[in-house]
Design an enzyme around this catalytic site. Structure first.
Site, mmCIF file in Angstrom:
data_model
loop_
_atom_site.group_PDB
_atom_site.id
_atom_site.type_symbol
_atom_site.label_atom_id
_atom_site.label_comp_id
_atom_site.label_asym_id
_atom_site.label_seq_id
_atom_site.Cartn_x
_atom_site.Cartn_y
_atom_site.Cartn_z
ATOM 1 N N ASP A 23 85.813 -66.297 46.495
ATOM 2 C CA ASP A 23 86.674 -66.799 47.567
ATOM 3 C C ASP A 23 88.082 -66.219 47.406
ATOM 4 O O ASP A 23 88.812 -66.601 46.502
ATOM 5 C CB ASP A 23 86.695 -68.339 47.476
ATOM 6 C CG ASP A 23 87.624 -68.960 48.509
ATOM 7 O OD1 ASP A 23 88.011 -68.259 49.462
ATOM 8 O OD2 ASP A 23 87.940 -70.165 48.344
ATOM 9 N N ASN A 25 90.714 -66.299 49.636
ATOM 10 C CA ASN A 25 91.861 -66.987 50.250
ATOM 11 C C ASN A 25 91.859 -68.487 49.959
ATOM 12 O O ASN A 25 92.553 -69.262 50.619
ATOM 13 C CB ASN A 25 91.888 -66.734 51.765
ATOM 14 C CG ASN A 25 90.633 -67.254 52.441
ATOM 15 O OD1 ASN A 25 89.664 -67.626 51.771
ATOM 16 N ND2 ASN A 25 90.650 -67.312 53.757
ATOM 17 N N ASP A 27 89.875 -71.076 50.430
ATOM 18 C CA ASP A 27 89.511 -72.151 51.372
ATOM 19 C C ASP A 27 88.181 -72.785 50.945
ATOM 20 O O ASP A 27 87.608 -73.585 51.682
ATOM 21 C CB ASP A 27 89.432 -71.622 52.814
ATOM 22 C CG ASP A 27 88.370 -70.548 52.984
ATOM 23 O OD1 ASP A 27 87.746 -70.132 51.976
ATOM 24 O OD2 ASP A 27 88.155 -70.110 54.131
ATOM 25 N N ASP A 31 84.022 -64.957 50.677
ATOM 26 C CA ASP A 31 84.337 -64.122 51.834
ATOM 27 C C ASP A 31 84.219 -62.637 51.477
ATOM 28 O O ASP A 31 83.987 -62.277 50.325
ATOM 29 C CB ASP A 31 85.735 -64.460 52.362
ATOM 30 C CG ASP A 31 86.742 -64.586 51.231
ATOM 31 O OD1 ASP A 31 86.846 -63.641 50.442
ATOM 32 O OD2 ASP A 31 87.400 -65.658 51.113
ATOM 33 N N HIS A 322 67.822 -67.064 48.177
ATOM 34 C CA HIS A 322 68.608 -68.217 48.629
ATOM 35 C C HIS A 322 67.760 -69.363 49.185
ATOM 36 O O HIS A 322 68.309 -70.330 49.693
ATOM 37 C CB HIS A 322 69.587 -67.739 49.698
ATOM 38 C CG HIS A 322 68.868 -67.210 50.915
ATOM 39 N ND1 HIS A 322 68.131 -66.054 50.891
ATOM 40 C CD2 HIS A 322 68.735 -67.707 52.157
ATOM 41 C CE1 HIS A 322 67.592 -65.851 52.067
ATOM 42 N NE2 HIS A 322 67.937 -66.840 52.866
ATOM 43 N N ASP A 323 66.440 -69.204 49.152
ATOM 44 C CA ASP A 323 65.564 -70.244 49.707
ATOM 45 C C ASP A 323 64.732 -70.947 48.648
ATOM 46 O O ASP A 323 63.941 -71.835 48.985
ATOM 47 C CB ASP A 323 64.582 -69.620 50.721
ATOM 48 C CG ASP A 323 65.267 -69.184 52.002
ATOM 49 O OD1 ASP A 323 66.276 -69.805 52.385
ATOM 50 O OD2 ASP A 323 64.791 -68.215 52.618
#
Ligand code: NOJ
Ligand code: CA
Length: 527
Positions: A23, A25, A27, A31, A322-323
């Protein structure tokens, strides 16, 4: 015999779930600039390509797998400039970019769907699968959604149902409409022009449904979804010519690639989308990833997979995504990493392109979701507590022992695994015995031995059922891999001749070899 390095065949592909990687920035959501900032790390690890889970604008009902615009970047991930910079910086490091294309369905917030539901004569109406109710007002047929309940959602304003294999917020598009087909094929062209090297096609064998919307016949199963044979709502023959068309678009770009995710398909069906060299380059075989911890299971799955492919197709292998629960969560005992190393060595030396899921290189474990109120994945919300959802494997990457594991200065969208002070990249870099350094070592051996990349594969017999042994050979080179899946010392009869260890340079072996608990041996025949 293949020799020249081809990135998607001989290289290693690394899957990033962008929300959870880095990350930039603060938040709480990973990203694109975050990913760019980690390219040196990935280059050092030795990977050749990154598959990015979806980065397009999305209302995130299914965390990016509900796309609202196929040709833009979601602001939470950055801008198109950030994406272009990522591609450029990746290229400088010989890292290829693979995008995830989710073309079976859109978000219900996609402008096409918003138009589509306005009226029956709207030009976009036929872009989705709208059907009239049966005379008694009930659903058009018996198709169900894999995410629970009926596959049909009623729109009272229109007086029609639309079909969704996944959430109601993910309406399936009508691939039989030529305008849709054209628009979707243009999505490939758009990203290829931006310098993307390949695509992962989400549930591609789901694009077409039976033209007559016939009822699926009954079957026996536990979930409602399994109470029918999915012969009319998936894997329709129209997919083959479409894949050929997609391939012809890819073939206009040097070494462009497509790997497909099949839905409800066995290895034979999965392979049918790759055979012939004129359709997909690869597709995911879930049987291998679903094996329990036993070499015979893995070997059986591999042999079936290899046997289903032909000389024009090349296998690919994965253990995590991711599953599903991460391989380290499934296979390792407690915080012990020995099995993660054996699994890594297997994945990186068997025949086929290895896919590594972010964090797999530090044997990251799933987070435990304890209360329904903490679940973010709608699969977990729907099926709790039988299926707690997929949040567990999607937690932030553990970079260091600082706040939030160095992922972000703010509380991340999913909690970081509490083990991060002990398990993180920084710590493993400085530990010679870490999983991370083990990955790097095996990857560097793989890189210097073409036989491990694209050589022939031959399984070897062993007296010991917990030993996996196989040869990879290319021209004069013969490599032998011996893996002990158990915590016991075992022995293995080496094929005739002298073998040099590539893991312990200088060590030479012949005759019967003692294989230590969870030992990984990669040996080269001395000519
Ligand atoms: C398969 C993806 O891998 C999964 O994450 C998603 O929920 C479904 N397709 C629907 O797009
Ligand atoms: Ca961010």
């Amino acid at each position: 015999m293949k020799k020249d390095f081809l990135w998607w065949r001989d290289g290693i592909i690394y899957q990033i779930y962008p929300r959870s990687f880095a990350d930039s920035n603060n938040d709480g959501i990973g990203d694109l600039p975050g990913i760019t900032s980690k390219l040196d790390y990935l280059q050092d690890l030795g990977i050749d390509a990154i598959w990015l889970s979806p980065i397009y604008p999305s209302p995130d009902v299914d965390f990016g797998y509900d796309v609202a615009d196929y040709t833009d970047i979601d602001p939470k991930f950055g801008t198109m400039r950030d994406f272009e910079r990522l591609v450029k910086e990746a290229k400088k490091r010989d890292i290829h970019i693979i995008l995830d294309l989710v073309l079976n369905h859109t978000s219900d917030q996609h402008p096409w769907f918003i138009e589509s539901r306005k009226s029956k004569d709207n030009p976009y109406h036929d872009w989705y699968l709208w059907r009239d109710p049966k005379p008694d007002g009930s659903e058009p047929n018996n198709w169900t959604s894999v995410f629970g309940g009926s596959g049909w959602e009623f729109d009272p304003d229109l007086g029609q149902y639309y079909y969704h294999m996944f959430y109601p917020a993910q309406p399936d598009v009508n691939w039989r409409n030529p305008a849709v087909r054209q628009e979707m094929l243009d999505v490939f062209r758009f990203w290829l022009k931006k310098g993307v090297d390949g695509f992962r096609l989400d549930v591609f064998n789901e694009y077409f449904k039976d033209a007559d919307f016939r009822d699926n016949p009954p079957a026996i199963g536990i979930r409602r979804f399994d109470w029918q044979k999915h012969i009319y709502d998936t894997s329709q023959p129209e997919m083959y010519p479409l894949l050929k068309e997609i391939r012809s678009i890819l073939d206009k770009h040097k070494d462009a690639y497509a790997v497909g995710e099949t839905f409800l398909a066995n290895p034979e069906q999965t392979a049918s989308y790759c055979r012939g060299g004129d359709k997909l380059h690869a597709a995911f075989n879930f049987d291998f990833a679903n094996c329990r911890w036993h070499p015979e299971r893995f070997m059986k799955a591999l042999n079936q997979w290899y046997g289903s492919l032909d000389e024009n197709s090349w296998p690919n292998n994965f253990l995590s995504n991711h599953d599903m629960k991460r391989a380290a969560t499934r296979y390792c005992l407690g915080e012990e990493d020995q099995r993660a190393k054996v699994a890594a060595a297997m994945l990186l030396t068997i025949k086929g392109t290895p896919f590594i899921y972010y964090g797999e290189e530090i044997a990251q474990r799933d987070i435990h979701i304890r209360r329904k109120a903490d679940v973010l994945d709608p699969v977990g919300k729907t099926f709790w507590p039988i299926h707690k959802g997929r949040d567990g494997c999607r937690a932030p990457m553990q970079w260091n022992g600082e706040v939030n594991a160095g992922f972000s200065q703010t509380a991340p969208w999913l909690p970081v695994n509490a083990d991060y002070p002990r398990r993180n990249v920084a710590r493993q870099i400085s530990d010679p015995d870490s999983v991370l350094n083990f990955f790097k070592k095996i990857i560097s051996i793989r890189k210097s031995e073409p036989a491990l990349q694209n050589g022939e594969f031959k399984a070897l017999e062993s007296q010991e059922s917990f030993i996996m042994a196989f040869e990879r050979s290319l021209e004069k080179d013969r490599l032998l891999v011996v893996l002990n899946f158990s915590s016991r010392e075992l022995s293995f009869d080496l094929p005739v001749g002298e073998w040099a260890s590539l893991i312990n340079p200088g060590q030479r072996l012949s005759g019967t070899m003692a294989v230590h608990p969870y030992q990984v041996a990669i040996l080269k025949f001395n000519t």
